[in-house]
Motif scaffolding. Structure first.
Motif, PDB file in Angstrom:
ATOM      1  N   ALA A 223      31.284 -70.973  67.081  1.00  0.00           N
ATOM      2  CA  ALA A 223      30.891 -72.319  67.487  1.00  0.00           C
ATOM      3  C   ALA A 223      29.416 -72.583  67.159  1.00  0.00           C
ATOM      4  O   ALA A 223      28.743 -73.339  67.860  1.00  0.00           O
ATOM      5  N   VAL A 224      28.933 -71.956  66.082  1.00  0.00           N
ATOM      6  CA  VAL A 224      27.513 -72.104  65.723  1.00  0.00           C
ATOM      7  C   VAL A 224      27.106 -73.568  65.509  1.00  0.00           C
ATOM      8  O   VAL A 224      26.060 -74.007  66.000  1.00  0.00           O
ATOM      9  N   PRO A 225      27.908 -74.376  64.777  1.00  0.00           N
ATOM     10  CA  PRO A 225      27.482 -75.778  64.607  1.00  0.00           C
ATOM     11  C   PRO A 225      27.321 -76.512  65.938  1.00  0.00           C
ATOM     12  O   PRO A 225      26.370 -77.303  66.110  1.00  0.00           O
ATOM     13  N   THR A 231      21.247 -77.833  70.430  1.00  0.00           N
ATOM     14  CA  THR A 231      19.994 -77.064  70.512  1.00  0.00           C
ATOM     15  C   THR A 231      20.056 -75.978  71.582  1.00  0.00           C
ATOM     16  O   THR A 231      19.130 -75.810  72.379  1.00  0.00           O
ATOM     17  N   HIS A 232      21.163 -75.229  71.603  1.00  0.00           N
ATOM     18  CA  HIS A 232      21.338 -74.165  72.590  1.00  0.00           C
ATOM     19  C   HIS A 232      21.098 -72.790  71.978  1.00  0.00           C
ATOM     20  O   HIS A 232      21.523 -71.789  72.554  1.00  0.00           O
ATOM     21  N   GLY A 493      37.723 -72.284  56.261  1.00  0.00           N
ATOM     22  CA  GLY A 493      37.694 -73.430  55.362  1.00  0.00           C
ATOM     23  C   GLY A 493      36.403 -74.216  55.401  1.00  0.00           C
ATOM     24  O   GLY A 493      36.419 -75.436  55.217  1.00  0.00           O
ATOM     25  N   VAL A 494      35.268 -73.532  55.598  1.00  0.00           N
ATOM     26  CA  VAL A 494      33.992 -74.236  55.750  1.00  0.00           C
ATOM     27  C   VAL A 494      33.576 -74.974  54.479  1.00  0.00           C
ATOM     28  O   VAL A 494      32.719 -75.863  54.531  1.00  0.00           O
TER      29      VAL A 494
END
Length: 607
Positions: A223-225, A231-232, A493-494
């Motif tokens: 869940a990086v995006p 901004t966490h 599928g990025v």
């Protein structure tokens, strides 16, 4: 895993009881174990022969009478020592190779068995088990077991043989001194066993904390995006840091306990040996023993002491691996609630009209929310070849209906039939092989476009894959990729847009060519032009098969033969678009909201 007793019961067992669960993985390799055992016995015998050779050298080579006879004995003794060393080297190399092979082979089998077991679990299992925890067990825990099978067991057996053989030779050399040393060693074992149990418990806790950290990292990396959009980054890094620190402090408690255990074992064991050797030195001075006897006794005592020290070290490894074994066995003991029937029934011969679906008084609550009904007394009959749209507000039970049709869960009441056969009487592969699904959350694998589409039917030819892509309006954008159908699509599928990923998923379902097609918001991520192309493709694909569509867009809903409207897990309205709008109920309100949106933002719908 799924039951509280599962996680607590094994921790009350001893290490040997935990390792007993590995026997099915060790049994196929009995021949290799026998070979390793032979090499182990030969190496131990060679080691135990060395002190006797030294005794002969001291008593016969350096005795009172010197001369040619003494030199002859020294030469023979050294030749014998070299021969023993050669045998020891060959046996040790054979033992190392065999047990290392066993460690790698058993670990590979164990990883495969755990993974095969996990992928067969129902979604209920993953409601209560984090993916990162499973990955930790597949990697960290199996590595610990590899260390035990491929090294620690061999070291333990070798030192056990040396301990027993050395102890026997001590009694041969001096019964009095050996009796004293044995009595003292019995007193030494008690505190070692006591602290060994504490090390085992801390080892289990340490592995659990590592699994927690892995689970947290896995969740955040997926869940990086989202993390960055809110901004966490620092917050999540701090969370992971606290988890890692917790694992570190737990590991340090284990390391301190194990270090103390090792220190205690060495001090007590060697203290006992030194005391007895002091008695032996007095025996030589008084003439009760020869110098060779004392030298032999010292060497055998060193072997016994060294073997005890090595066994205590191995015990620490074994305690840690026992915790890992328990965790893996818990995973293997988890049983899915969804099982194949003992005597599966076949589906009737497939007709050109698709599959018939019937739900009779179906009620269902998710295991994690047993007090909330996802579906309540649902009755639905769908004719072969019929296209049925399922609409309703979020939480109405639409996706739950699809999950029950795929038998990811079983309803608590009622029955579901496919072509007149209760789906609980069907083999899971037969049932799911007859259903194609395009989920709302598209799954793209780390492979090229060709293999992602071929996932729908692994034996399909390249031409069939391309034909399915053309039907799903995916052919053109795939051709524009750097390597066309052989282009790697990236993890999840990025490298594709949302609409492109969805068209890949549609092509996959069309390639499968099932009699029942489930479309869960299949066009939700498409722009207007792509939606038009896919709608035309889906209409062609719906011919000759039964189709259930979860959709909100009127373009999809209006083409359905029938629309069912769900609310709070029940069917509240059924009919065509025109009749439901005229009814003025739930569907009319949903349609009015969408019409208002279309009129208020026409440019958006054409984007």
């Amino acid at each position: 895993m799924t039951d509280s007793s599962t996680s607590t019961e094994p921790s009350r067992k001893g290490s040997l009881a935990a390792f007993r669960g590995l026997f099915p993985f060790l049994r196929p390799y009995r021949r290799q174990f026998i070979m390793a055992g032979i090499a182990l016995v030969v190496a131990a015998a060679a080691t135990l022969a060395i002190p006797y050779a030294f005794k002969q050298m001291i008593d016969l080579g350096f005795g009172a009478s010197a001369g040619a006879r003494s030199i002859k004995h020294v030469d023979a003794t050294f030749l014998a020592l070299f021969a023993v060393a050669t045998v020891l080297a060959l046996a040790t190399a054979a033992r190392y190779f065999t047990v290392s092979w066993l460690g790698e082979r058993v670990t590979a089998d164990l990883r495969e068995a755990v993974y095969r077991h996990v992928v067969q679990q129902s979604p209920e299992f993953f409601e209560t088990t984090q993916t990162g925890e499973v990955l930790s067990r597949l990697t960290t825990d199996t590595t610990l077991i590899q260390s035990v099978v491929g090294s620690s067991i061999s070291v333990a057996l070798r030192n056990a043989l040396l301990f027993l053989g050395g102890l026997a030779m001590l009694f041969v050399t001096s019964v009095k001194l050996s009796s004293i040393i044995l009595g003292l060693l019995v007193l030494v074992v008690v505190p070692i066993v006591f602290f060994g149990r504490r090390v085992r418990k801390l080892s289990r806790d340490s592995q659990d904390r590592i699994a927690d950290a892995s689970a947290l990292a896995g969740e955040m990396l997926n869940a990086v995006p989202t993390v960055q959009a809110f901004t966490h980054e620092r917050i999540e890094a701090d969370r992971f840091g606290r988890s890692v620190e917790g694992a570190f402090h737990t590991a340090m408690r284990r390391i301190r306990a194990r270090a103390f255990l090792t220190m205690l074992a060495i001090v007590l064991v060697f203290g006992t040996i030194v005391f007895v050797l002091w008695l032996g030195a007095h025996a030589v001075l008084s003439g009760d023993m020869t110098g060779g006897d004392l030298g032999q006794f010292i060497l055998y005592a060193s072997i016994v002491a060294g073997s005890i020290g090595a066994l205590s070290e191995v015990m620490g490894e074994a305690q840690r691996a026992a915790g890992a074994t328990e965790r893996l066995l818990e995973l293997l003991a988890a049983r899915s609630e969804i099982q194949n029937p003992a005597h599966a029934r076949p589906l009737p011969q497939r007709t050109a009209g698709g599959a018939a679906v019937a739900l009779a008084d179906v009620s269902f609550s998710y295991p994690s929310r047993p007090d909330t009904a996802a579906l309540a007394h649902l009755n639905l009959s769908i004719r072969p070849g019929e296209t049925v749209a399922v609409v309703g507000p979020s939480g109405a039970g639409k996706s739950t209906l699809f999950q029950l049709l795929l038998r990811f869960y079983d309803p608590q009441a009622g029955a579901i039939a496919l072509d007149g056969v209760d789906i609980r009487d069907l083999d899971l592969h037969t049932l799911r092989g007859a259903i194609g699904i395009v989920p709302q959350d598209t799954v793209i694998f780390s492979a090229d476009a060709m293999e992602n589409i071929r996932y729908g039917r692994p034996e399909a030819s390249d031409d069939e894959v391309i034909a399915a892509a053309k039907m799903a309006a995916a052919h053109e954008f795939i051709e524009r990729l750097p390597q066309g159908y052989r282009s790697f699509l990236g993890e999840r599928g990025v490298r594709l847009s949302g609409g492109q990923r969805q068209r890949i998923a549609i092509a996959r379902a069309l390639l499968k060519n099932p009699p029942l097609l489930l479309l869960d918001e299949a066009t939700s991520a498409l722009d207007a032009e792509s939606e038009r192309l896919v709608q035309a493709a889906l209409e062609a694909a719906m011919v000759g098969r039964t189709t259930l569509i979860i959709a909100h867009r009127l373009a999809t809903v209006q083409r359905a033969d029938r629309i069912i409207v769900m609310e709070d897990g029940r069917i509240v309205e059924t009919g065509t678009h025109a009749s439901l709008v005229a009814l003025g109920g739930v569907y009319a309100n949903l349609a009015a909201l969408q019409f208002h949106h279309l009129q208020a933002a026409p440019s958006e719908t054409q984007a």
